[in-house]
Design a protein around this motif. Structure first.
Motif, mmCIF file in Angstrom:
data_model
loop_
_atom_site.group_PDB
_atom_site.id
_atom_site.type_symbol
_atom_site.label_atom_id
_atom_site.label_comp_id
_atom_site.label_asym_id
_atom_site.label_seq_id
_atom_site.Cartn_x
_atom_site.Cartn_y
_atom_site.Cartn_z
ATOM 1 N N HIS A 1 38.523 40.786 39.277
ATOM 2 C CA HIS A 1 39.616 40.608 38.328
ATOM 3 C C HIS A 1 40.797 40.570 38.870
ATOM 4 C CE1 HIS A 1 37.408 40.777 34.465
ATOM 5 N NE2 HIS A 1 36.510 41.379 34.961
ATOM 6 N N ASP B 1 41.841 37.369 40.079
ATOM 7 C CA ASP B 1 41.838 36.244 39.084
ATOM 8 C C ASP B 1 40.877 35.264 39.245
ATOM 9 O OD1 ASP B 1 44.533 37.468 38.202
ATOM 10 O OD2 ASP B 1 45.569 36.145 39.817
ATOM 11 N N GLU C 1 38.763 34.200 37.010
ATOM 12 C CA GLU C 1 38.464 33.207 35.956
ATOM 13 C C GLU C 1 39.496 32.001 35.848
ATOM 14 O OE1 GLU C 1 39.295 36.546 33.235
ATOM 15 O OE2 GLU C 1 37.291 36.262 32.215
ATOM 16 N N GLU C 2 40.600 32.369 36.997
ATOM 17 C CA GLU C 2 41.746 31.184 36.757
ATOM 18 C C GLU C 2 41.165 30.037 37.822
ATOM 19 O OE1 GLU C 2 45.586 32.513 37.646
ATOM 20 O OE2 GLU C 2 45.426 34.108 35.736
ATOM 21 N N LYS C 3 40.572 30.578 39.007
ATOM 22 C CA LYS C 3 40.237 29.552 39.910
ATOM 23 C C LYS C 3 38.731 29.839 40.266
ATOM 24 C CE LYS C 3 41.562 27.110 44.130
ATOM 25 N NZ LYS C 3 42.613 27.218 45.153
ATOM 26 N N ASN D 1 31.602 28.839 35.164
ATOM 27 C CA ASN D 1 32.285 28.620 36.434
ATOM 28 C C ASN D 1 31.491 27.801 37.139
ATOM 29 O OD1 ASN D 1 34.344 30.749 35.677
ATOM 30 N ND2 ASN D 1 32.910 32.345 36.766
#
Length: 634
Positions: A206, A209, A211-213, A248
């Motif tokens: 987390h 990040d 989830e962003e990349k 993902n």
């Protein structure tokens, strides 16, 4: 700034350290001075291990016992009250100002064991855990591991740290305690650090990040962490993370690969894709719409940045089992997503079974049985092969039992004989390993505990419910042996629920079998919570066990709005919604294969994490759940 691993060792502590280096007595021995990073000088408490294996806080008045290390939670919900004994603004200074990623790196580094301790734990993972999924390329990981310890904190990659922490957590669950004592870790504390390092892994994801990349590394973290969730029986976490991992994978385009791998990066994409397929039940992926090549039959040393050197399938490698497992789940996945209503047809089950056995008959020589139905054993560097053979055979055999189980009440078919043959095949490798050397004395057994328990429960349920089995006496002995082997984990103080509860569950099932007609509905009902994950959810478990005392209910089913396979194609507008009736409540349940608009592989618009009817039935090898069982008679 000096590299944080340059000295070779670093203290195993929880967040908090001052600049001073002190000598603290641990089990009567002095702990060498530990240099703490200048970046965390604002934190004024330090934690060390004591002789009784608890974590202690060093204060002016001496060590004060703490029950356990503070849990790491996600940044947005980190309860600062847990750190109330620190200076009021020290943790806030760490995570709320400046470069937060760097601050999280500095905080997480303080949760690492020493370099020597980490080396031992990583070696255990490589030798006795990684062979199961083979989704971490060890030469690459070793290089990154060395750079990590010898580099600067600012250069560390948080997502890669999540992978490191999850490998440490798995090793901490299973590594023999006498091994870690040699490097200064206490017998009673190493198991608790498994939880700490698991949460550190989630925190690193987390903070990085993820989830962003999306990255391949985070999918590797998911793959490895599956074993932790199985071991700790946290199936709910696994259920929710599975959907996220598939999303993902979609973002990374893993489902679009068409060409054979020519280097390590391409091969790891294929390995991770098929690992998701093998673990994906009920399917969120429609594999029959994808053309991703199977993994190459090669060892990690056969892969590099600009080469891939696969071997013939006649030559065993670390990936051999995963190739054939992928073939098995390609068949299962296609059957599940094409038309779940087909599972109410005995002919369909027989045809699918024939295909599965065709894969097994085509196994290479090193996975075949000899004339006496004994598995082949291998020494040294190939000692993982019998264990891989065990995974593959128990996976297929347990699947076959699950497919035929709803038809056992119909005595006009030969489903009972099919189940008996599957039972025999499920146990054959395990018996070979046990005859050669006590299974429980082999380290590769420990990470297989959940799989052993799954097989034992499947066989014990068959014995308990069907009762009239020709080899019932021998089957009882086999189940007893597996229960005994699971007890070794308990002797090692492993916190794995299989070790704590699994053995007692199996012994209870044997006891109920021995009771004969005196076994009551209440007796079998008490087994339902413990067996539901293995047997396909509480409804199907209750219905099947109910047959033992004549209280099982017949499955009722309906399938609506099913588009024939020939008409479906891969149109972006096609959406199928299947409903099946719960066998007990007759409530209509949604069974919805995921189809991505425009792609025909995924769709998460209708994805629900809630699973009140137990449709998700995860297993370490991705055994087919009873998600479609409501569509066929019992």
């Amino acid at each position: 700034m000096a590299g944080f691993g340059a000295t070779g060792d670093q203290a195993l502590i929880v967040p908090g350290a001052d600049q001073a280096a002190t000598n603290t007595s641990v089990s009567g021995q002095l702990v060498e001075n530990v240099h703490m990073e200048a970046a965390v000088h604002s934190m004024h408490t330090r934690y060390h291990l004591d002789a009784s294996s608890d974590l202690h806080r060093v204060t002016a008045g001496g060590p004060q016992s703490l029950n356990r290390a503070p849990s790491l939670l996600l940044p947005q919900i980190l309860p600062l009250s847990q750190f109330s004994n620190l200076e009021s603004n020290s943790l806030l200074d760490m995570v709320a100002v400046g470069d937060q990623k760097t601050q999280w790196k500095k905080l997480l580094v303080k949760l690492l064991p020493t370099r020597t301790q980490s080396d031992i734990l990583l070696t255990y993972f490589i030798e006795h855990v990684n062979w199961i999924f083979q989704t971490v390329h060890i030469p690459t990981f070793r290089k990154e591991y060395s750079n990590f310890w010898d580099g600067e904190i600012e250069a560390a990659d948080l997502i890669w740290m999540s992978l490191l922490f999850t490998t440490l957590s798995l090793s901490a669950l299973y590594i023999p305690v006498n091994v870690v004592e040699l490097v200064g870790l206490q017998r009673g504390s190493i198991r608790r650090y498994a939880d700490t390092w698991h949460h550190a892994s989630r925190q690193a994801l987390h903070a990085g990040d993820f989830e962003e990349k999306p990255t391949l590394t985070q999918l590797q973290t998911f793959s490895v962490t599956q074993l932790y969730w199985y071991a700790t029986n946290n199936i709910e976490a696994l259920n929710s993370r599975m959907g996220q991992a598939i999303r993902n994978a979609q973002a990374l385009g893993l489902h679009k690969d068409r060409m054979l791998a020519s280097n390590v990066k391409e091969e790891m994409r294929h390995r991770l894709w098929w690992d998701l397929v093998d673990s994906d039940t009920p399917p969120l992926i429609q594999v029959h719409l994808s053309e991703v090549p199977f993994p190459l039959n090669c060892n990690d040393v056969d892969l590099g940045e600009d080469f891939a050197r696969p071997h013939s399938l006649d030559e065993p490698t670390a990936m051999s089992m995963n190739i054939y497992r992928a073939r098995v789940f390609q068949l299962i996945n296609k059957a599940l997503v094409s038309d779940p209503s087909s599972f109410k047809s005995y002919k369909f089950i027989v045809d699918l079974d024939r295909e599965l056995l065709g894969v097994m008959d085509g196994l290479p020589w090193y996975f075949q049985l000899d004339a006496d139905r004994k598995a082949k054993l291998f020494p040294g560097a190939y000692d993982f092969l019998p264990w891989q053979n065990h995974i593959l055979r128990t996976c297929v055999s347990t699947q076959r039992i699950r497919m035929y189980r709803p038809f056992l009440a119909d005595h006009t078919n030969n489903s009972f004989d099919k189940c008996l043959l599957a039972v025999e095949d499920a146990l054959t490798v395990y018996k070979t390993l046990r005859d050669d050397e006590a299974v429980a004395s082999q380290p590769k057994f420990y990470a297989q505990a959940y799989q052993i328990f799954s097989v034992a429960v499947t066989l014990a349920a068959l014995l308990l419910v069907e009762r009239i089995i020709p080899q019932a006496a021998q089957l009882r002995v086999d189940i007893q042996a597996m229960a005994t082997d699971l007890g070794v984990l308990e002797d090692q103080a492993s916190p794995v629920p299989v070790a704590v509860n699994g053995r007692s569950v199996l012994l209870r099932m044997i006891k109920l079998f021995e009771q004969g007609a005196s076994c009551s509905p209440e007796d079998t009902e008490r087994l339902v919570p413990d067996l539901s994950t293995i047997l396909g959810g509480e409804s199907s478990t209750r219905a099947y066990l109910g047959r033992r005392t004549g209280h099982g209910s017949q499955r009722q089913s309906s399938v609506v709005q099913v588009t024939p396979a020939a008409e479906r194609g891969t149109s972006a507008q096609v959406q199928e919604y299947h409903t099946v009736a719960d066998p007990v409540t007759n409530d209509q349940l949604s069974f919805d294969p995921m189809v991505e608009p425009g792609e025909g592989i995924f769709d998460f618009d209708e994805y629900q994490l809630e699973d009140p009817y137990g449709l998700f039935s995860w297993d370490m090898t991705g055994l087919l759940s009873d998600a479609a069982a409501g569509t066929r008679p019992s």
